[in-house]
Design a protein around this motif. Structure first.
Motif, PDB file in Angstrom:
ATOM      1  N   SER A 300     -44.944  12.177 -45.766  1.00  0.00           N
ATOM      2  CA  SER A 300     -44.602  10.755 -45.859  1.00  0.00           C
ATOM      3  C   SER A 300     -43.800  10.302 -44.650  1.00  0.00           C
ATOM      4  O   SER A 300     -44.000   9.196 -44.124  1.00  0.00           O
ATOM      5  N   ALA A 304     -45.035   7.673 -41.726  1.00  0.00           N
ATOM      6  CA  ALA A 304     -44.248   6.491 -41.371  1.00  0.00           C
ATOM      7  C   ALA A 304     -44.001   6.439 -39.868  1.00  0.00           C
ATOM      8  O   ALA A 304     -44.136   5.390 -39.227  1.00  0.00           O
ATOM      9  N   GLU A 307     -47.262   5.492 -38.017  1.00  0.00           N
ATOM     10  CA  GLU A 307     -47.634   4.080 -38.130  1.00  0.00           C
ATOM     11  C   GLU A 307     -46.786   3.221 -37.194  1.00  0.00           C
ATOM     12  O   GLU A 307     -47.307   2.349 -36.483  1.00  0.00           O
ATOM     13  N   SER A 325     -43.686  -2.564 -39.670  1.00  0.00           N
ATOM     14  CA  SER A 325     -42.824  -1.384 -39.552  1.00  0.00           C
ATOM     15  C   SER A 325     -41.880  -1.249 -40.737  1.00  0.00           C
ATOM     16  O   SER A 325     -41.419  -0.145 -41.051  1.00  0.00           O
ATOM     17  N   SER A 328     -43.276   1.022 -43.653  1.00  0.00           N
ATOM     18  CA  SER A 328     -43.306   2.429 -43.259  1.00  0.00           C
ATOM     19  C   SER A 328     -41.909   3.023 -43.296  1.00  0.00           C
ATOM     20  O   SER A 328     -41.690   4.122 -43.823  1.00  0.00           O
ATOM     21  N   HIS A 331     -40.578   3.363 -47.004  1.00  0.00           N
ATOM     22  CA  HIS A 331     -41.222   4.419 -47.789  1.00  0.00           C
ATOM     23  C   HIS A 331     -40.887   5.809 -47.246  1.00  0.00           C
ATOM     24  O   HIS A 331     -40.670   6.751 -48.010  1.00  0.00           O
ATOM     25  N   GLY A 332     -40.838   5.951 -45.915  1.00  0.00           N
ATOM     26  CA  GLY A 332     -40.508   7.245 -45.332  1.00  0.00           C
ATOM     27  C   GLY A 332     -39.120   7.705 -45.729  1.00  0.00           C
ATOM     28  O   GLY A 332     -38.926   8.850 -46.158  1.00  0.00           O
TER      29      GLY A 332
END
Length: 429
Positions: A300, A304, A307, A325, A328, A331-332
């Motif tokens: 993950s 991130a 991306e 951004s 990403s 969530h990361g």
């Protein structure tokens, strides 16, 4: 959706296009909203310092911002699709409550430096959590390394190699997470710069009190150049994800060890029951699902980072691409920190199976000891190596795992773990 901040007379909007432009941005802004409010308070204080708003106006706006923050925390205010984003919601609320006074809040700033400063404050908080968690992992490892030392097979290429110990294993991961703590600290210091007051990336024709906002928001320094403030967006996020990813890579290797050690084929480790789950079809199974998902969590963070890195194929100046951004980054960090935060308790509570580990130590695993002893006695090492290889099957004669470990006196090895040195390093961070 509420009135758009950028809407001008004579222009029209298309709902499909607006949905695409907004995406899940307003939902993601919930994560950054309280930081946006704090930055807005600092901005208004700075405006008061240069006479753009009166002290009374600044006080009124600050009171409303505090009330908005409290309403948001207690779910009396919901940031939802009524608003284009969190920035719009703040201005809409102030305008609703204070009229023209509320409309002054955006003087001298852009949504560009708003999201920059809110994200920067959020990143500082998350890197602080990372630092604290890595420290806790290192402390858990040092504690167990100091309390117990059981013989454990050491592997290279997943083949039995030499005698090792549980203390050496724990000390190895302790030092790894000490370095991860240092990486989190250094990254936090690197990004600790205030971008507020750079507006859309070119400054404004006002003598903004950026020194005041830097102090008010607890930044270590000012991010001076407005163009660099925009260039740093994405760059600083990648740096923060790199720091998180470094710790997750260590977690992945630790989780791999535990995944192997809990199998019946190894049988070295028993996990606490709450760290395992059952099978939906096989009544006999208890699966190390938590450890396996810890092992997977780096994916993950790597996704991130990738991306955001791909978003940065951009010229200087703000580009709307950077909106993507936020998801990403959120969530990361959310996934990565959740995995790491489970680790200290797991490390403190899993149990070693000493008989199984001892049974897995075979005579040939003493061959390296034999070769080095012969070399120390004057035999050229390559000759000693050849002789030890020829007699490897009987290398354990008269030896025990404990005697092998006691003889491992090179600095950092099993007989000289230097735990005090590692504790001192951690304490200094």
């Amino acid at each position: 959706m509420s009135d758009l901040l950028w809407q001008k007379s004579g222009t029209r909007t298309d709902e499909r296009i607006m949905r695409f432009l907004a995406g899940d941005d307003v939902m993601l802004d919930r994560e950054f909203f309280l930081h946006d409010i704090e930055a807005s308070k600092a901005h208004v204080g700075g405006l008061a310092n240069i006479g753009i708003v009166s002290v009374a106006e600044a006080d009124a706006i600050t009171r409303e911002l505090d009330m908005l923050a409290d309403d948001f925390r207690h779910e009396r205010f919901v940031l939802d699709a009524r608003y284009e984003d969190g920035h719009s919601a703040i201005e809409a609320r102030l305008t609703e409550r204070l009229g023209d006074t509320g409309r002054k809040v955006h003087t001298g700033r852009s949504r560009n430096d708003q999201i920059l400063v809110a994200t920067r404050l959020w990143l500082k908080a998350k890197l602080g959590e990372l630092l604290t968690t890595c420290r806790a992992v290192a402390e858990a490892c040092l504690d167990r390394a100091g309390r117990e030392s059981l013989p454990l097979p050491g592997y290279t290429h997943l083949q039995r190699a030499v005698v090792s110990s549980t203390a050496l294993w724990f000390a190895g991961f302790a030092e790894a997470f000490i370095d991860d703590t240092r990486r989190a600290r250094d990254t936090l210091a690197w990004i600790d710069a205030n971008p507020l007051g750079t507006a859309a990336g070119y400054g404004v024709n006002l003598p903004l009190d950026r020194g005041y906002t830097t102090r008010a928001l607890g930044f270590a320094r000012l991010q001076v150049n407005p163009i660099y403030a925009q260039l740093s967006r994405g760059k600083f996020e990648i740096g923060a994800l790199d720091a998180l990813g470094t710790a997750l890579l260590d977690l992945r290797r630790l989780a791999w060890d535990l995944s192997l050690f809990t199998t019946a084929e190894f049988g070295f480790v028993t996990l606490p029951s709450e760290y395992t789950t059952g099978s939906s079809i096989m009544p006999n199974k208890r699966n190390p699902d938590v450890v396996e998902l810890m092992r997977a969590s780096y994916a993950s963070v790597a996704a991130a980072r990738t991306e955001i890195e791909h978003l940065l194929s951009l010229p200087s100046g703000y580009q709307r691409d950077l909106q993507f951004s936020k998801g990403s980054l959120f969530h990361g960090f959310t996934h990565g920190l959740a995995a790491l935060e489970l680790l200290p308790d797991l490390l403190a509570r899993f149990e070693w199976n000493a008989p199984a580990m001892r049974a897995a130590i075979e005579p040939a695993m003493y061959a390296t000891d034999v070769a080095i002893e012969q070399a120390a006695a004057g035999v050229p090492f390559r000759e000693a190596y050849r002789q030890a290889a020829e007699t490897a099957a009987s290398a354990g004669q008269g030896r025990t795992p404990e005697s092998s470990l006691a003889a491992r006196v090179s600095p950092g090895a099993a007989a000289d773990l230097r735990l005090d040195e590692l504790r001192a390093r951690l304490k200094a961070l």
